[in-house]
Motif scaffolding. Structure first.
Motif, mmCIF file in Angstrom:
data_model
loop_
_atom_site.group_PDB
_atom_site.id
_atom_site.type_symbol
_atom_site.label_atom_id
_atom_site.label_comp_id
_atom_site.label_asym_id
_atom_site.label_seq_id
_atom_site.Cartn_x
_atom_site.Cartn_y
_atom_site.Cartn_z
ATOM 1 N N TYR A 1 -64.577 -70.770 -82.552
ATOM 2 C CA TYR A 1 -65.183 -70.017 -83.910
ATOM 3 C C TYR A 1 -65.800 -68.888 -83.499
ATOM 4 C CZ TYR A 1 -69.857 -70.872 -81.353
ATOM 5 O OH TYR A 1 -70.771 -70.852 -80.458
ATOM 6 N N SER A 2 -65.862 -68.298 -82.212
ATOM 7 C CA SER A 2 -66.595 -66.953 -81.860
ATOM 8 C C SER A 2 -65.291 -65.887 -81.381
ATOM 9 C CB SER A 2 -67.598 -67.389 -80.687
ATOM 10 O OG SER A 2 -68.305 -66.046 -80.268
ATOM 11 N N GLN A 3 -65.842 -64.518 -81.089
ATOM 12 C CA GLN A 3 -65.081 -63.764 -80.750
ATOM 13 C C GLN A 3 -63.671 -63.721 -81.544
ATOM 14 O OE1 GLN A 3 -66.303 -64.453 -76.266
ATOM 15 N NE2 GLN A 3 -64.858 -62.656 -76.346
ATOM 16 N N LEU A 4 -63.852 -63.604 -82.873
ATOM 17 C CA LEU A 4 -62.748 -63.525 -83.823
ATOM 18 C C LEU A 4 -63.008 -62.052 -84.171
ATOM 19 C CD1 LEU A 4 -63.327 -66.554 -86.022
ATOM 20 C CD2 LEU A 4 -61.505 -66.249 -84.230
ATOM 21 N N PRO A 5 -61.736 -61.352 -84.353
ATOM 22 C CA PRO A 5 -61.566 -60.217 -84.795
ATOM 23 C C PRO A 5 -62.029 -60.002 -86.122
ATOM 24 C CG PRO A 5 -59.325 -60.763 -84.644
ATOM 25 C CD PRO A 5 -60.234 -61.948 -84.132
ATOM 26 N N SER A 6 -62.729 -58.673 -86.567
ATOM 27 C CA SER A 6 -63.106 -58.714 -87.810
ATOM 28 C C SER A 6 -62.181 -58.795 -89.080
ATOM 29 C CB SER A 6 -64.088 -57.455 -87.920
ATOM 30 O OG SER A 6 -63.008 -56.305 -87.721
ATOM 31 N N TRP A 7 -60.878 -58.473 -88.875
ATOM 32 C CA TRP A 7 -60.001 -58.702 -89.921
ATOM 33 C C TRP A 7 -60.046 -60.224 -90.265
ATOM 34 C CZ3 TRP A 7 -55.761 -61.728 -89.352
ATOM 35 C CH2 TRP A 7 -55.330 -62.019 -88.198
ATOM 36 N N LEU A 8 -59.875 -61.015 -89.346
ATOM 37 C CA LEU A 8 -59.990 -62.303 -89.566
ATOM 38 C C LEU A 8 -61.094 -63.079 -89.867
ATOM 39 C CD1 LEU A 8 -58.431 -65.124 -89.245
ATOM 40 C CD2 LEU A 8 -58.829 -64.975 -86.736
ATOM 41 N N LYS A 9 -62.142 -62.495 -89.411
ATOM 42 C CA LYS A 9 -63.681 -63.247 -89.667
ATOM 43 C C LYS A 9 -63.986 -62.835 -91.010
ATOM 44 C CE LYS A 9 -66.819 -61.586 -86.974
ATOM 45 N NZ LYS A 9 -67.584 -61.547 -86.093
ATOM 46 N N ASN A 10 -63.696 -61.734 -91.379
ATOM 47 C CA ASN A 10 -64.229 -61.135 -92.896
ATOM 48 C C ASN A 10 -62.874 -61.106 -93.885
ATOM 49 O OD1 ASN A 10 -66.812 -60.915 -91.736
ATOM 50 N ND2 ASN A 10 -66.075 -58.898 -90.843
ATOM 51 N N GLY A 11 -61.979 -61.571 -93.624
ATOM 52 C CA GLY A 11 -60.575 -61.377 -94.343
ATOM 53 C C GLY A 11 -60.683 -62.148 -95.736
ATOM 54 N N GLY A 12 -61.446 -63.138 -95.805
ATOM 55 C CA GLY A 12 -61.538 -63.890 -97.137
ATOM 56 C C GLY A 12 -60.162 -64.731 -97.353
ATOM 57 N N PHE A 13 -59.566 -65.058 -96.305
ATOM 58 C CA PHE A 13 -58.112 -65.828 -96.605
ATOM 59 C C PHE A 13 -58.616 -67.196 -97.190
ATOM 60 C CE2 PHE A 13 -57.563 -62.829 -93.031
ATOM 61 C CZ PHE A 13 -56.765 -62.222 -93.324
ATOM 62 N N SER A 14 -57.255 -67.340 -98.006
ATOM 63 C CA SER A 14 -57.114 -68.842 -98.502
ATOM 64 C C SER A 14 -57.085 -69.693 -97.232
ATOM 65 C CB SER A 14 -56.101 -68.828 -99.551
ATOM 66 O OG SER A 14 -54.914 -68.997 -99.187
ATOM 67 N N ALA A 15 -57.087 -71.157 -97.577
ATOM 68 C CA ALA A 15 -56.858 -72.153 -96.714
ATOM 69 C C ALA A 15 -55.335 -71.998 -96.333
ATOM 70 C CB ALA A 15 -57.223 -73.613 -97.221
ATOM 71 N N SER A 16 -54.489 -71.931 -97.366
ATOM 72 C CA SER A 16 -53.198 -71.691 -96.798
ATOM 73 C C SER A 16 -52.650 -70.288 -96.025
ATOM 74 C CB SER A 16 -52.275 -71.853 -98.171
ATOM 75 O OG SER A 16 -50.835 -71.541 -97.985
#
Length: 360
Positions: A128-143
């Motif tokens: 859950y931690s040390q994720l890059p900002s593009w991933l953490k804040n990307g607003g991706f759908s579940a798929s």
């Protein structure tokens, strides 16, 4: 698992009464801190004892000291037959921007290990931690998130296929009360992400042992009960889970009394068990009594694992106090590792050595 600036852990900082008693008994004692020279007999190193028992004795390795501190590398290569990347294989380090990987530090560790006949534990694929900002804040759908996770596992495990003997696939998935920790993965994908991650990692490298890794699961408690229930469920479903990692970030004098029996119940499921991130922090300044207790604790924690069938070994979370994550995370605590900042072996080294040596 720790990072140099991590603040997420919530461990008890209780200082047991026994240390006060021990301090009174040995207040005038002088402890000699043994130091093994680089030409010490291989048979009497940590590595020598571990090799003799067919188990791993590992250390978490930082890229900075590995490449810039000759004493660090010398102790690492003499004493340890396994290495874990402290940060170099975490998602923010490997894929700082989407689809653009930076393999330099991870490759250096894998190459160094191969040159010095050390195994490599991969750490970690899903956390859950040390994720890059593009991933953490990307607003991706579940798929989309499912696809991103699969691609990351395929790419990372695939790159090191045959070079990494075990992976911490899923890291710190539980809360202290045994509920599933809220995270990008849990909140969007549900608990099924764990089985999927294990399946994808197994497909990418069928020979690697795949682990779930967590902290405060060493004792028989609500968190370890939940982990045990999940492990049983995954095995019943045929999911390729091979081992459980017990991080073992302890405070001096607080190795759980139920640790060995708790590890055994996981082993009884047919799983490997490993101590994956052992360190034992002391309130500073450390007294003679506390250093002696720390030595006992290192021995006990090591024996708790090695005394259980299918224990694969013990990894300490660092080499020297010079680079430990503890002082930056637990205010007022330090001296958590077997070597001082100047690479003198502490009583903790003797405790660890005696825990590995069946004749000690």
């Amino acid at each position: 698992m720790p990072h140099a600036s991590a603040t997420h852990r919530r461990h008890s900082l209780f200082r047991p009464l026994l240390l006060a008693v021990a301090g009174a008994l040995v207040a005038t004692a002088t402890l000699t801190l043994p130091h093994l020279t680089p030409d010490a007999s291989a048979a009497t190193t940590l590595r020598g004892y571990a090799d003799g028992r067919g188990v791993k004795i590992g250390a978490a390795v930082g890229d900075g000291p590995l490449t810039s501190d000759g004493s660090y590398a010398s102790v690492l290569d003499r004493e340890f037959n396994s290495v874990t990347a402290e940060n170099a294989m975490k998602w923010d380090a490997l894929e700082p921007s989407r689809g653009n990987y930076n393999w330099a530090a991870a490759d250096r560790l894998v190459s160094h290990a191969a040159a010095h006949h050390q195994g490599v534990r991969g750490h970690t694929l899903v956390w859950y931690s040390q994720l890059p900002s593009w991933l953490k804040n990307g607003g991706f759908s579940a798929s989309q998130l499912n696809t991103i996770l699969k691609n990351h596992i395929d790419t990372t495990v695939g790159r090191y296929k045959g070079k990494i003997y075990a992976w911490d696939v899923v890291n710190e998935a539980f809360n202290e009360d045994g509920s599933m920790r809220g995270s990008l993965w849990q909140d969007k994908l549900g608990t099924g992400y764990i089985a999927n991650a294990l399946r994808w990692a197994h497909a990418a490298d069928p020979a690697a042992k795949l682990y779930i890794n967590d902290y405060n699961t060493e004792a028989d408690n609500a968190k370890s009960d939940a982990l045990y229930a999940l492990a049983k469920q995954l095995l019943a479903q045929g999911v390729p889970l091979h081992g459980i990692g017990f991080q073992s970030h302890f405070t001096v004098g607080q190795v759980p009394s139920s640790m060995k029996a708790n590890l055994k119940r996981f082993s009884d499921l047919g799983l490997e068990v490993s101590v994956t991130e052992l360190d034992i922090r002391i309130p500073m300044p450390a007294s003679s009594a506390e250093l002696a207790q720390q030595s006992t604790d290192y021995k006990t924690a090591t024996e708790n694992c090695l005394g259980v069938p299918r224990c694969a070994g013990v990894t300490v979370w660092g080499v020297s106090d010079r680079y430990s994550w503890v002082p930056g995370t637990f205010s007022g605590y330090g001296a958590a590792l077997p070597y001082t900042e100047s690479y003198a072996a502490k009583p903790a080294y003797t405790g660890l050595s005696n825990g590995l040596n069946p004749n000690a």
